[in-house]
Design a protein around this motif. Structure first.
Motif, mmCIF file in Angstrom:
data_model
loop_
_atom_site.group_PDB
_atom_site.id
_atom_site.type_symbol
_atom_site.label_atom_id
_atom_site.label_comp_id
_atom_site.label_asym_id
_atom_site.label_seq_id
_atom_site.Cartn_x
_atom_site.Cartn_y
_atom_site.Cartn_z
ATOM 1 N N LEU A 3 0.853 -1.182 0.000
ATOM 2 C CA LEU A 3 0.000 0.000 0.000
ATOM 3 C C LEU A 3 0.888 1.232 0.000
ATOM 4 C CD1 LEU A 3 -2.641 1.634 0.485
ATOM 5 C CD2 LEU A 3 -2.303 1.208 2.915
ATOM 6 N N GLN A 4 0.584 2.166 -0.865
ATOM 7 C CA GLN A 4 1.354 3.404 -0.923
ATOM 8 C C GLN A 4 0.485 4.541 -0.426
ATOM 9 O OE1 GLN A 4 2.412 5.469 -4.711
ATOM 10 N NE2 GLN A 4 4.518 4.955 -4.171
ATOM 11 N N ALA A 5 0.937 5.191 0.639
ATOM 12 C CA ALA A 5 0.185 6.300 1.228
ATOM 13 C C ALA A 5 1.035 7.552 1.215
ATOM 14 C CB ALA A 5 -0.232 5.958 2.659
ATOM 15 N N GLN A 68 4.359 -4.709 4.365
ATOM 16 C CA GLN A 68 4.855 -3.347 4.412
ATOM 17 C C GLN A 68 3.886 -2.323 3.831
ATOM 18 O OE1 GLN A 68 8.618 -3.866 2.268
ATOM 19 N NE2 GLN A 68 9.691 -3.680 4.209
ATOM 20 N N ILE A 69 4.117 -1.089 4.209
ATOM 21 C CA ILE A 69 3.409 0.040 3.628
ATOM 22 C C ILE A 69 4.458 1.037 3.140
ATOM 23 C CG2 ILE A 69 3.194 1.133 5.906
ATOM 24 C CD1 ILE A 69 0.704 2.534 4.935
ATOM 25 N N GLU A 70 4.229 1.613 1.997
ATOM 26 C CA GLU A 70 5.157 2.588 1.439
ATOM 27 C C GLU A 70 4.648 3.981 1.772
ATOM 28 O OE1 GLU A 70 7.170 1.813 -2.471
ATOM 29 O OE2 GLU A 70 5.958 3.549 -3.065
ATOM 30 N N ILE A 71 5.474 4.741 2.487
ATOM 31 C CA ILE A 71 5.093 6.090 2.892
ATOM 32 C C ILE A 71 5.818 7.103 2.014
ATOM 33 C CG2 ILE A 71 5.053 7.772 4.769
ATOM 34 C CD1 ILE A 71 3.254 5.455 5.339
ATOM 35 N N VAL A 72 5.060 8.016 1.441
ATOM 36 C CA VAL A 72 5.625 9.032 0.556
ATOM 37 C C VAL A 72 5.414 10.405 1.184
ATOM 38 C CG1 VAL A 72 5.594 9.999 -1.777
ATOM 39 C CG2 VAL A 72 4.959 7.598 -1.412
ATOM 40 N N LEU A 92 0.841 17.739 -7.119
ATOM 41 C CA LEU A 92 -0.347 17.035 -7.580
ATOM 42 C C LEU A 92 0.009 15.836 -8.452
ATOM 43 C CD1 LEU A 92 -2.436 20.230 -8.281
ATOM 44 C CD2 LEU A 92 -2.782 18.593 -6.440
ATOM 45 N N GLY A 93 1.124 15.914 -9.136
ATOM 46 C CA GLY A 93 1.575 14.769 -9.922
ATOM 47 C C GLY A 93 2.025 13.636 -9.023
ATOM 48 N N ASN A 94 2.738 13.956 -7.938
ATOM 49 C CA ASN A 94 3.196 12.920 -7.011
ATOM 50 C C ASN A 94 2.046 12.225 -6.311
ATOM 51 O OD1 ASN A 94 5.867 13.405 -7.573
ATOM 52 N ND2 ASN A 94 6.176 14.806 -5.867
ATOM 53 N N ILE A 95 1.059 13.002 -5.905
ATOM 54 C CA ILE A 95 -0.029 12.417 -5.122
ATOM 55 C C ILE A 95 -0.915 11.501 -5.964
ATOM 56 C CG2 ILE A 95 -1.791 14.192 -5.433
ATOM 57 C CD1 ILE A 95 -2.425 14.000 -2.516
ATOM 58 N N ARG A 96 -0.913 11.688 -7.271
ATOM 59 C CA ARG A 96 -1.703 10.804 -8.133
ATOM 60 C C ARG A 96 -1.206 9.368 -8.062
ATOM 61 N NH1 ARG A 96 -5.404 13.268 -11.031
ATOM 62 N NH2 ARG A 96 -5.129 15.411 -11.752
ATOM 63 N N GLU A 97 0.033 9.175 -7.676
ATOM 64 C CA GLU A 97 0.629 7.847 -7.687
ATOM 65 C C GLU A 97 0.310 7.031 -6.437
ATOM 66 O OE1 GLU A 97 4.764 8.482 -8.261
ATOM 67 O OE2 GLU A 97 4.496 9.625 -10.122
ATOM 68 N N VAL A 98 -0.268 7.648 -5.416
ATOM 69 C CA VAL A 98 -0.506 6.918 -4.166
ATOM 70 C C VAL A 98 -1.901 6.307 -4.144
ATOM 71 C CG1 VAL A 98 1.086 8.452 -2.958
ATOM 72 C CG2 VAL A 98 -1.370 8.914 -2.869
ATOM 73 N N ASP A 99 -2.065 5.294 -3.283
ATOM 74 C CA ASP A 99 -3.356 4.625 -3.132
ATOM 75 C C ASP A 99 -4.243 5.326 -2.118
ATOM 76 O OD1 ASP A 99 -2.700 2.237 -4.807
ATOM 77 O OD2 ASP A 99 -1.195 1.945 -3.264
ATOM 78 N N LEU A 196 -8.195 10.207 -10.208
ATOM 79 C CA LEU A 196 -8.691 11.412 -9.551
ATOM 80 C C LEU A 196 -8.227 11.492 -8.097
ATOM 81 C CD1 LEU A 196 -12.298 11.617 -11.020
ATOM 82 C CD2 LEU A 196 -10.226 12.812 -11.769
ATOM 83 N N LEU A 197 -7.778 12.661 -7.716
ATOM 84 C CA LEU A 197 -7.222 12.878 -6.384
ATOM 85 C C LEU A 197 -8.264 12.753 -5.291
ATOM 86 C CD1 LEU A 197 -5.124 16.008 -7.397
ATOM 87 C CD2 LEU A 197 -4.268 13.687 -7.092
ATOM 88 N N THR A 198 -9.483 13.255 -5.556
ATOM 89 C CA THR A 198 -10.516 13.251 -4.517
ATOM 90 C C THR A 198 -11.258 11.927 -4.441
ATOM 91 O OG1 THR A 198 -12.225 14.180 -5.963
ATOM 92 C CG2 THR A 198 -10.828 15.737 -4.783
#
Length: 365
Positions: A3-5, A68-72, A92-99, A196-198
């Protein structure tokens, strides 16, 4: 399946302090955490799970491997980010990649820590970030609507997709997040390529002052009320205290420090577990003398899918799964004792894996 958060928040809310606490925990507690730098702001952190340690105590394996969890750590967001202010599009580009999103919100007063937005206002801070993400999503949706309208003229099948896109557009224009729209699985296909971010699930962290770390305060209470309709989780913690705990290398020192503050465990552990559960993920275990290991799966997965997490050949050649419930394994103390007591079950391809199952797979190569 890690999981990437992404940790997000306005400037000076304690976001980086939290990420540093996660990073220090990973390095200081090698037995419980592993930290691997993928780039300067990404860390892989083990998910605390008491079940894994209990299984290991019984099996005495050569090694223990947690899930594990991936923290960004994502750059701070400012008002106008959707239009390029601050780090704008990079954020905003980086946050699109997280779950999932871990949204850190300042819920403490400190005249020594600057705040561009004036008086402490956690609900206002939340709304700033919500608005920026909504505006960015609206831009993405409107662009796809323009494209889909042209295509729908020659392909009537796209009219359903267009209807979903227009619903999303109306929702965003009302200042609402897509995750509150309750789209069906079939409807989500229309926006899947937009990331979508939201639409992403959110876990809120109220960073409070030291006296409020157990009870919360008026700021965290107002935030809790504001997120009520989102059915979201709020974790109250003091990020500075968590960073201090994380820096301690000796378990005895850490335990003494937590006792002084009336803590049973670091709030960081609750945060990591909360983020792990945010996407309805389950853990199953494999337990042998070589290793006791935790594996991450999606809730509702069947046995072959779970086997595929170990190796794709396990799923392709799946024959059966030997399954022991976690409680039974602990009660009887070993796989052989569970087998003798009739607690080891043979399950086929339609078995839906339960959280905590201890499993062994049979497969054809």
């Amino acid at each position: 399946m890690a999981l990437q958060a992404g940790i997000v928040g306005l400037p000076n809310v304690g976001k980086s302090t939290l990420f540093n606490a996660v990073s220090n925990s990973a390095k200081a507690q090698a037995s419980n955490y592993r930290f691997c730098t993928i780039d300067p702001n990404v860390g892989l952190v083990d998910v605390p799970d008491f079940r894994l340690q209990k299984l290991a105590a019984l099996v005495q394996p050569d090694k223990v491997v947690p899930t594990q969890i991936e923290i960004v750590d994502i750059a701070g967001l400012v008002r106008g980010a959707s239009k390029g202010e601050g780090l704008g599009n990079k954020f905003l580009g980086n946050i699109r990649e997280v779950d999932a999103i871990i949204h850190v919100i300042r819920c403490f007063e400190d005249e020594n820590i600057l705040r561009d937005e004036g008086a402490i206002n956690p609900v206002g801070d939340k709304e700033i970030i919500d608005t920026e993400l909504q505006l960015k999503d609206l831009d993405s949706v409107e662009k796809k609507i323009q494209k889909t309208e042209k295509q729908a003229r020659v392909d009537p099948k796209l009219k359903g997709e267009l209807e979903v896109l227009n619903r999303c557009k109306d929702h965003l224009e009302q200042g609402k997040n897509i995750r509150e729209l309750s789209l069906s699985k079939e409807e989500r296909v229309a926006i899947a390529d937009l990331f979508l971010l939201t639409e992403k699930p959110v876990l809120y962290v109220a960073n409070v002052d030291e006296p409020s770390m157990h009870t919360g305060n008026k700021f965290s209470e107002s935030l809790q009320a504001a997120i009520q309709r989102e059915n979201a989780t709020l974790i109250i913690m003091n990020n500075s205290i968590e960073a201090q705990i994380a820096e301690m290398e000796e378990p005895a020192d850490k335990q003494l420090f937590m006792e002084e503050y009336g803590m049973k465990e670091p709030a960081l552990d609750r945060l990591i577990r909360g983020a792990y559960k945010l996407l309805n993920l389950y853990t199953y275990f494999t337990a042998g003398v070589q290793e006791v290991r935790a594996w991450t799966i999606q809730q509702g997965w069947k046995a072959p899918q779970a086997a595929g997490v170990i190796h794709s050949d396990f799923e392709k050649g799946f024959i059966k799964a030997e399954v022991i419930a976690y409680d039974d394994f602990i009660n009887y103390g070993s796989e052989s004792a569970c087998r003798d007591a009739g607690k080891l079950r043979i399950e086929g391809k339609e078995y839906i894996v339960k959280d905590g199952d201890v499993m062994h797979f049979r497969f054809n190569v």
